[in-house]
Design an enzyme around this catalytic site. Sequence first.
Site, PDB file in Angstrom:
ATOM      1  N   LYS A 119      -5.272  45.602 -22.131  1.00  0.00           N
ATOM      2  CA  LYS A 119      -4.945  44.205 -22.416  1.00  0.00           C
ATOM      3  C   LYS A 119      -6.215  43.461 -22.821  1.00  0.00           C
ATOM      4  CE  LYS A 119      -2.506  40.243 -20.388  1.00  0.00           C
ATOM      5  NZ  LYS A 119      -1.859  39.720 -19.155  1.00  0.00           N
ATOM      6  N   HIS A 121      -6.384  40.091 -23.463  1.00  0.00           N
ATOM      7  CA  HIS A 121      -6.331  38.660 -23.211  1.00  0.00           C
ATOM      8  C   HIS A 121      -5.961  38.428 -21.743  1.00  0.00           C
ATOM      9  CE1 HIS A 121      -2.192  39.866 -24.132  1.00  0.00           C
ATOM     10  NE2 HIS A 121      -1.801  38.869 -23.352  1.00  0.00           N
TER      11      HIS A 121
END
Length: 239
Positions: A119, A121
């Site tokens: 991921k 963000h």
Amino acid sequence: MTSTPTLAPYKAEFLQASIEGGVLKFGQFELKSKRVSPYFFNAGNFYRADLLRAISTAFAKTIIEASSPIAVTPLEFDIVFGPAYKGIALAVTTVDKLAHLEPERFGKICYSFDRKEKKDHGEGGNIVGAPLRGKRVLIVDDVVTDGTAKREAIEKIRNEGGIVVGIVVALDRMETLVAPGGQELEDKTSAIGAIRREYGIPVLAILTLDDIIWGLRQNGKEEDIRSMEEYRAKYKASY
């Protein structure tokens, strides 16, 4: 001929739930290894509440047994880790069941699982759940096929600073490894045996092929029993 004289009640109950729920099927199934197996176990089918309860209970009781103070080498861990994707539900429900069955010992046990893609963000990272750094981590998953997925999970955990102390799977097929392309190997090592030797950690299973055959002998079709015994005789690993 190898036989299992009896099964612990939780193992027998798990086996029965697997058969009745269509998780464990008998027939002819081509595996990833290209072998034609007389049975197929699909942990992805434990999606119904009663079946999910059955597998989480079986995992929890297997872990409790292995972590008992009277065990030869008691299993000690801080986090239950489930490799994406099937392992995610197994880790979460097993932690819940451990805390329910033995709250004093496991009331603060945590779970974690990995993302297939990092991921980039929000909080970011590869891991969801408890941080792994400096923690003893127990992996739970459905089966060990060729060991690739378990090696990837071990490396991810180590890269996060965790210490892998063991693996628990739902089923040990007890069969020899196969070379890429489906060629049979002279070495009669199983995938589980290879992982044990390579990493020096225990790899436990709720059920084995021997257990399934035992269960069929109690209430199964002679044709299925014969096919399972022939398959075991042909492919059984030496470990």
